[in-house]
Design an enzyme around this catalytic site. Structure first.
Site, PDB file in Angstrom:
ATOM      1  N   ASP A  38       0.841  -1.204   0.000  1.00 53.96           N
ATOM      2  CA  ASP A  38       0.000   0.000   0.000  1.00 53.96           C
ATOM      3  C   ASP A  38       0.879   1.257   0.000  1.00 53.96           C
ATOM      4  O   ASP A  38       1.901   1.333   0.685  1.00 53.96           O
ATOM      5  CB  ASP A  38      -0.908  -0.007   1.246  1.00 53.96           C
ATOM      6  CG  ASP A  38      -2.071   0.967   1.122  1.00 53.96           C
ATOM      7  OD1 ASP A  38      -3.218   0.495   1.022  1.00 53.96           O
ATOM      8  OD2 ASP A  38      -1.824   2.194   1.105  1.00 53.96           O
TER       9      ASP A  38
ATOM     10  N   ASN B  67     -12.849  -2.908   2.845  1.00 52.20           N
ATOM     11  CA  ASN B  67     -13.765  -1.797   3.080  1.00 52.20           C
ATOM     12  C   ASN B  67     -14.776  -1.803   1.941  1.00 52.20           C
ATOM     13  O   ASN B  67     -14.407  -1.554   0.791  1.00 52.20           O
ATOM     14  CB  ASN B  67     -12.994  -0.475   3.141  1.00 52.20           C
ATOM     15  CG  ASN B  67     -12.021  -0.425   4.303  1.00 52.20           C
ATOM     16  OD1 ASN B  67     -12.290  -0.996   5.359  1.00 52.20           O
ATOM     17  ND2 ASN B  67     -10.885   0.234   4.112  1.00 52.20           N
TER      18      ASN B  67
ATOM     19  N   SER C  74     -12.042   3.774  -0.857  1.00 54.87           N
ATOM     20  CA  SER C  74     -11.684   4.915  -1.704  1.00 54.87           C
ATOM     21  C   SER C  74     -11.307   4.485  -3.116  1.00 54.87           C
ATOM     22  O   SER C  74     -11.266   5.312  -4.024  1.00 54.87           O
ATOM     23  CB  SER C  74     -10.532   5.702  -1.073  1.00 54.87           C
ATOM     24  OG  SER C  74      -9.384   4.889  -0.938  1.00 54.87           O
TER      25      SER C  74
ATOM     26  N   HIS D 212     -10.482  -5.087  -3.097  1.00 56.96           N
ATOM     27  CA  HIS D 212      -9.150  -5.337  -2.545  1.00 56.96           C
ATOM     28  C   HIS D 212      -9.263  -5.683  -1.078  1.00 56.96           C
ATOM     29  O   HIS D 212     -10.136  -5.173  -0.371  1.00 56.96           O
ATOM     30  CB  HIS D 212      -8.228  -4.124  -2.727  1.00 56.96           C
ATOM     31  CG  HIS D 212      -8.795  -2.839  -2.223  1.00 56.96           C
ATOM     32  ND1 HIS D 212      -9.734  -2.115  -2.925  1.00 56.96           N
ATOM     33  CD2 HIS D 212      -8.577  -2.141  -1.070  1.00 56.96           C
ATOM     34  CE1 HIS D 212     -10.059  -1.031  -2.238  1.00 56.96           C
ATOM     35  NE2 HIS D 212      -9.374  -1.029  -1.102  1.00 56.96           N
TER      36      HIS D 212
ATOM     37  N   HIS E 102      -7.104  -5.543   2.404  1.00 59.39           N
ATOM     38  CA  HIS E 102      -5.924  -5.020   3.095  1.00 59.39           C
ATOM     39  C   HIS E 102      -5.359  -6.145   3.949  1.00 59.39           C
ATOM     40  O   HIS E 102      -6.088  -6.748   4.746  1.00 59.39           O
ATOM     41  CB  HIS E 102      -6.313  -3.870   4.032  1.00 59.39           C
ATOM     42  CG  HIS E 102      -6.868  -2.662   3.339  1.00 59.39           C
ATOM     43  ND1 HIS E 102      -6.101  -1.546   3.076  1.00 59.39           N
ATOM     44  CD2 HIS E 102      -8.106  -2.390   2.862  1.00 59.39           C
ATOM     45  CE1 HIS E 102      -6.857  -0.628   2.477  1.00 59.39           C
ATOM     46  NE2 HIS E 102      -8.074  -1.122   2.337  1.00 59.39           N
TER      47      HIS E 102
HETATM   48  P1  5GP Z   1      -9.603   1.683   0.531  1.00 61.44           P
HETATM   49  O1  5GP Z   1      -9.577   3.045   1.139  1.00 61.44           O
HETATM   50  O2  5GP Z   1     -10.358   1.701  -0.791  1.00 61.44           O
HETATM   51  O3  5GP Z   1     -10.076   0.579   1.421  1.00 61.44           O
HETATM   52  O4  5GP Z   1      -8.116   1.298   0.204  1.00 61.44           O
HETATM   53  C1  5GP Z   1      -7.433   1.818  -0.900  1.00 61.44           C
HETATM   54  C2  5GP Z   1      -5.977   1.755  -0.578  1.00 61.44           C
HETATM   55  O5  5GP Z   1      -5.266   1.886  -1.779  1.00 61.44           O
HETATM   56  C3  5GP Z   1      -5.492   2.852   0.372  1.00 61.44           C
HETATM   57  O6  5GP Z   1      -4.931   2.260   1.524  1.00 61.44           O
HETATM   58  C4  5GP Z   1      -4.461   3.611  -0.456  1.00 61.44           C
HETATM   59  O7  5GP Z   1      -3.346   4.002   0.314  1.00 61.44           O
HETATM   60  C5  5GP Z   1      -4.091   2.609  -1.524  1.00 61.44           C
HETATM   61  N1  5GP Z   1      -3.724   3.186  -2.807  1.00 61.44           N
HETATM   62  C6  5GP Z   1      -4.411   4.107  -3.506  1.00 61.44           C
HETATM   63  N2  5GP Z   1      -3.808   4.363  -4.681  1.00 61.44           N
HETATM   64  C7  5GP Z   1      -2.692   3.575  -4.700  1.00 61.44           C
HETATM   65  C8  5GP Z   1      -1.654   3.403  -5.659  1.00 61.44           C
HETATM   66  O8  5GP Z   1      -1.624   4.013  -6.726  1.00 61.44           O
HETATM   67  N3  5GP Z   1      -0.668   2.516  -5.344  1.00 61.44           N
HETATM   68  C9  5GP Z   1      -0.682   1.810  -4.160  1.00 61.44           C
HETATM   69  N4  5GP Z   1       0.337   0.964  -3.975  1.00 61.44           N
HETATM   70  N5  5GP Z   1      -1.651   1.955  -3.252  1.00 61.44           N
HETATM   71  C10 5GP Z   1      -2.646   2.829  -3.514  1.00 61.44           C
END
Ligand code: 5GP
Ligand code: ZN
Length: 113
Positions: free
Chosen positions: A30, A86, A94, A99, A101
């Protein structure tokens, strides 16, 4: 899917620190880690979120879980880690590409915030 950052990572069009990949799944570190070990485990095929998965995605979802366990071993946190998704904006989603985590390397509190 066009304009999906995780589809672009899966296609190799955007760089990421990939820690595991097979024909159906991919895992990478991440960008904004919330623990010393924080990887994202994704299906290569675009699915918006868990609630968008269909009965026909059952095998793929199983593969994601197996991939996550392999990632935990590769990153040496298989003794203690958390796997979480999430689902929806209210839950903190977001990026609209399913995905999980994978978090480890520190004490993980319960219940999560
Ligand atoms: P969410 O908020 O949808 O559960 O998790 C999305 C995750 O993707 C976040 O923890 C964010 O830091 C990660 N993320 C967003 N864009 C990128 C990216 O371009 N590269 C990587 N490696 N992680 C990303
Ligand atoms: Zn996508």
């Amino acid at each position: 899917m066009a304009d999906c950052i995780f589809c672009k990572i899966a296609a190799g069009e955007v760089n990421a620190k990939v820690v595991y990949e097979d024909e159906d799944t991919l895992a990478f570190i991440d960008l904004n880690p919330q623990a010393p070990t924080h990887a994202l485990v994704i299906p290569r095929r675009h699915i918006d979120r868990l609630t968008a998965a269909q009965d026909g995605d059952a095998a793929l979802l199983g593969k994601l879980q197996i991939a996550a366990a392999k990632v935990a071993k590769i990153l040496k946190v298989d003794g203690a880690f958390r796997l979480v998704t999430n689902n929806g904006k209210g839950a903190g989603q977001s990026v609209d590409h399913l995905h999980y985590h994978l978090l480890g390397g520190r004490k993980l509190l319960w219940p999560p915030g």
